[in-house]
Scaffold this motif. Structure first.
Motif, PDB file in Angstrom:
ATOM      1  N   GLU A 176     -62.264  13.633  45.434  1.00 47.78           N
ATOM      2  CA  GLU A 176     -61.650  14.601  46.344  1.00 47.78           C
ATOM      3  C   GLU A 176     -60.168  14.274  46.564  1.00 47.78           C
TER       4      GLU A 176
ATOM      5  N   LYS B 164     -58.238  15.555  43.635  1.00 42.86           N
ATOM      6  CA  LYS B 164     -58.103  17.019  43.638  1.00 42.86           C
ATOM      7  C   LYS B 164     -57.116  17.490  44.684  1.00 42.86           C
TER       8      LYS B 164
ATOM      9  N   PRO C 264     -53.863  19.678  39.757  1.00 46.32           N
ATOM     10  CA  PRO C 264     -54.812  20.129  38.728  1.00 46.32           C
ATOM     11  C   PRO C 264     -54.286  21.260  37.834  1.00 46.32           C
TER      12      PRO C 264
END
Lengths: 80, 80
Positions: B61, B64, B70
């Motif tokens: 997490e 991300k 990303p």
């Protein structure tokens, strides 16, 4: 053709303001379980070499001469 | 306490001017066998977690949300 994965990190005794900034960012996102963050560099070097031993020697020399600053940084690498 | 080694690299389709600059530097130092250089980030994140699975989820997490972009970057990590 060999591919080297090179990791360059600050020596443990060197302050890492970038790592502290990332840590603060993570804490402010709610990741209260983060204890420490250290930021380094990751390089992928593709090179031609007669054999693995030669590639190893070349990468080691590249690290010493350009990729890492041996005064404040440590480096390691993997060859494949 | 877990320690994660996080590798963030530009996606293969994304141009890497920093990698090109390093490649030119290596060539100018006489390392004529260098084919390609890609520069990424390497982070060491130390965190508290109930178990390895939870640490894995947390790090994923973090990648991300903050550590990687990303849209243009890939990431991977190892937990120990």
């Amino acid at each position: 053709m060999y591919k080297a994965k090179v990791f360059v990190t600050l020596k443990p005794s060197i302050l890492d303001p970038q790592g502290n900034a990332v840590k603060k960012g993570l804490l402010s996102l709610g990741f209260n379980n983060v204890e420490d963050v250290r930021v380094g560099k990751y390089l992928e070097v593709t090179l031609e070499a007669a054999d693995k031993e030669q590639a190893f020697k070349d990468i080691d020399e590249m690290c010493k001469k350009l990729l890492a600053n041996p005064v404040i940084e440590d480096y390691s690498f993997e060859l494949e």
